[in-house]
Design a protein around this motif. Structure first.
Motif, mmCIF file in Angstrom:
data_model
loop_
_atom_site.group_PDB
_atom_site.id
_atom_site.type_symbol
_atom_site.label_atom_id
_atom_site.label_comp_id
_atom_site.label_asym_id
_atom_site.label_seq_id
_atom_site.Cartn_x
_atom_site.Cartn_y
_atom_site.Cartn_z
ATOM 1 N N ASP A 29 0.810 -1.226 0.000
ATOM 2 C CA ASP A 29 0.000 0.000 0.000
ATOM 3 C C ASP A 29 0.842 1.274 0.000
ATOM 4 N N SER A 30 1.997 1.240 0.620
ATOM 5 C CA SER A 30 2.822 2.447 0.737
ATOM 6 C C SER A 30 3.322 2.935 -0.621
ATOM 7 N N ARG A 31 3.252 2.083 -1.628
ATOM 8 C CA ARG A 31 3.728 2.469 -2.962
ATOM 9 C C ARG A 31 2.615 3.051 -3.838
ATOM 10 N N ARG A 32 1.392 3.052 -3.344
ATOM 11 C CA ARG A 32 0.269 3.592 -4.124
ATOM 12 C C ARG A 32 0.388 5.112 -4.241
ATOM 13 N N ILE A 33 -0.065 5.653 -5.358
ATOM 14 C CA ILE A 33 -0.072 7.104 -5.552
ATOM 15 C C ILE A 33 -1.354 7.489 -6.292
ATOM 16 N N PRO A 34 -2.254 8.210 -5.650
ATOM 17 C CA PRO A 34 -3.458 8.669 -6.363
ATOM 18 C C PRO A 34 -3.131 9.857 -7.271
ATOM 19 N N ARG A 68 -7.509 -9.500 -9.965
ATOM 20 C CA ARG A 68 -6.125 -9.832 -10.316
ATOM 21 C C ARG A 68 -5.596 -8.836 -11.337
ATOM 22 N N VAL A 69 -4.358 -8.374 -11.179
ATOM 23 C CA VAL A 69 -3.710 -7.533 -12.190
ATOM 24 C C VAL A 69 -2.340 -8.119 -12.496
ATOM 25 N N SER A 70 -1.882 -7.852 -13.699
ATOM 26 C CA SER A 70 -0.612 -8.413 -14.148
ATOM 27 C C SER A 70 0.126 -7.402 -14.999
ATOM 28 N N GLY A 71 1.411 -7.224 -14.728
ATOM 29 C CA GLY A 71 2.216 -6.336 -15.548
ATOM 30 C C GLY A 71 2.204 -4.894 -15.088
ATOM 31 N N LYS A 72 2.587 -4.009 -15.989
ATOM 32 C CA LYS A 72 2.763 -2.591 -15.676
ATOM 33 C C LYS A 72 1.422 -1.907 -15.431
ATOM 34 N N CYS A 73 1.308 -1.209 -14.309
ATOM 35 C CA CYS A 73 0.057 -0.519 -13.982
ATOM 36 C C CYS A 73 0.295 0.534 -12.914
ATOM 37 N N TRP A 74 -0.711 1.342 -12.676
ATOM 38 C CA TRP A 74 -0.733 2.356 -11.611
ATOM 39 C C TRP A 74 -1.933 2.045 -10.721
ATOM 40 N N VAL A 75 -1.784 2.196 -9.411
ATOM 41 C CA VAL A 75 -2.871 1.913 -8.469
ATOM 42 C C VAL A 75 -3.080 3.118 -7.572
ATOM 43 N N ASN A 76 -4.333 3.547 -7.411
ATOM 44 C CA ASN A 76 -4.601 4.674 -6.512
ATOM 45 C C ASN A 76 -4.822 4.172 -5.083
ATOM 46 N N ASN A 77 -5.201 5.074 -4.194
ATOM 47 C CA ASN A 77 -5.287 4.718 -2.774
ATOM 48 C C ASN A 77 -6.646 4.161 -2.359
ATOM 49 N N HIS A 78 -7.456 3.729 -3.331
ATOM 50 C CA HIS A 78 -8.749 3.119 -3.006
ATOM 51 C C HIS A 78 -8.695 1.598 -3.058
ATOM 52 N N ALA A 79 -7.503 1.035 -3.325
ATOM 53 C CA ALA A 79 -7.359 -0.418 -3.380
ATOM 54 C C ALA A 79 -6.081 -0.836 -2.666
#
Length: 372
Positions: A14-19, A71-82
């Motif tokens: 979670d600490s790596r998430r950036i909205p 499930r997610v795979s590969g390059k992506c960006w995740v916000n702080n809601h997950a």
């Protein structure tokens, strides 16, 4: 069966998430994920791995058919809601995902209007502890079941497409109106357009059983979902008499985000219950037609692609979350073909719906999740 804590079998990232707010996102090829899936596509990524994303807030908590993990795979960006979970050695990533998709979060989430699964509570979640070989066997079996489910859903989509094609053939596109039908405002063919209220005390006023209380999460495109339904008592229902539902009332959701595929903004469905057997909250509009127009015909208009685009244009609010005001609903343009022609279409749609029900019964017999 022995269980294992989520925090013991996963790395929590979670600490790596950036909205990123919508106005600051640069368009690109990488999916930008939120609580319930892809929210956008952006120019950069912060993860490149095999991960499971678990809703933190705004998730489908309590739903039986809309998962809270994916499930997610590969390059992506995740916000702080997950929440971002990476399985440790000995834990199959698909097994982890299946274990969490429909997890019972009662007692874990908090919040009256927007439920939240905090990281502290998420760490206490348990999944069945199994040998990796058993996990992979379970995953293979569930994948087969989900493939069957996917095929049935494709069948339902084809039937929906058949109804839409028949509509366009008979009436044309309802906003452009190429056939030149008379156009009236929705309020001109209605006897009542109103929204409900949230009972005093909010969800604390809900009861175990009683009068069905429909919220925006219950109103989807041309269907009402009752897997996450609330109930109010008869006294509360009586105090909200103006929004008591009648058979064939049309329900339209009032608010939602416009940048998601399943946006709750402007979804519409037909209520087929008995009079006075249900009520609605303040995020849902009730439209009661005057009998001069066929309800199924109107709902097909409101749930079509042309109307989705129209609603996005007229809605008001911020960049992400918007709403439709009651005066805008009253002014919705509705084409008025001959009544008998509308009835012919409704009869055709009813026959197709029978095929849809048969398909749903078939694939709903298959489960595709694990429980701890």
């Amino acid at each position: 069966m022995e269980n294992i804590l989520l925090e013991e079998c996963c790395d929590i990232l979670d600490s790596r998430r950036i909205p990123i707010t919508a106005s600051k996102r640069k368009k690109g090829p990488y999916p930008y994920y939120g609580a319930n899936g892809v929210q956008d596509y952006v120019a950069d990524y912060i993860f490149d791995d095999e991960l499971v994303l678990l809703a933190e807030d705004g998730g489908n908590f309590g739903s039986k058919d809309r998962p809270i993990a994916y499930r997610v795979s590969g390059k992506c960006w995740v916000n702080n809601h997950a929440h971002v979970l990476k399985p440790k050695s000995g834990l199959d990533v698909d097994y982890l995902c299946y274990s969490l998709m429909f997890y019972d979060t009662n007692g874990l989430v908090n919040g009256a209007t927007r439920q939240k699964l905090t990281q502290a509570m998420m760490r206490k979640m348990l999944i069945p502890k199994r040998h990796i070989n058993e996990q992979q066997t379970i995953v293979r079996n569930l994948n087969k079941i989900c493939q069957v489910k996917w095929l049935r859903e494709q069948e339902l989509e084809r039937l929906d497409t058949l109804i839409k094609a028949r509509f366009v053939e008979m009436f044309g596109e309802p906003i452009a109106n190429p056939m030149g039908w008379t156009v009236k405002r929705l309020k001109d063919v209605s006897v009542l357009i109103t929204n409900g209220n949230t009972p005093k005390g909010g969800s604390k006023n809900y009861v175990e059983s009683g009068i069905t209380f429909l919220r925006s999460q219950n109103v989807w495109r041309n269907r009402i979902e009752l897997d996450d339904v609330a109930f109010i008592d008869a006294e509360t229902h009586e105090s909200m008499k103006k929004s008591s539902l009648h058979h064939d009332d049309i329900l339209i959701t009032k608010t939602g985000r416009i940048n998601t595929e399943n946006s709750s903004l402007g979804r519409a469905a037909l209520f087929k219950g008995a009079d006075d057997s249900a009520n609605i909250n303040g995020h849902v509009y009730l439209v009661r037609l005057d009998g001069s127009i066929v309800p199924e015909f109107v709902v097909t208009i409101l749930t079509g692609e042309a109307y989705r685009k129209y609603i996005r244009k007229v809605c008001v609010g911020g960049i992400d979350k918007r709403q439709i005001n009651v005066d805008q609903v009253e002014d919705f343009p509705i084409i008025i073909p001959p009544y008998e022609r509308q009835k012919m279409f409704a009869a055709f749609a009813a026959q197709v719906d029978k095929s849809k029900v048969a398909a749903q019964i078939h694939w709903m017999k298959h489960g595709c999740y694990l429980t701890a």
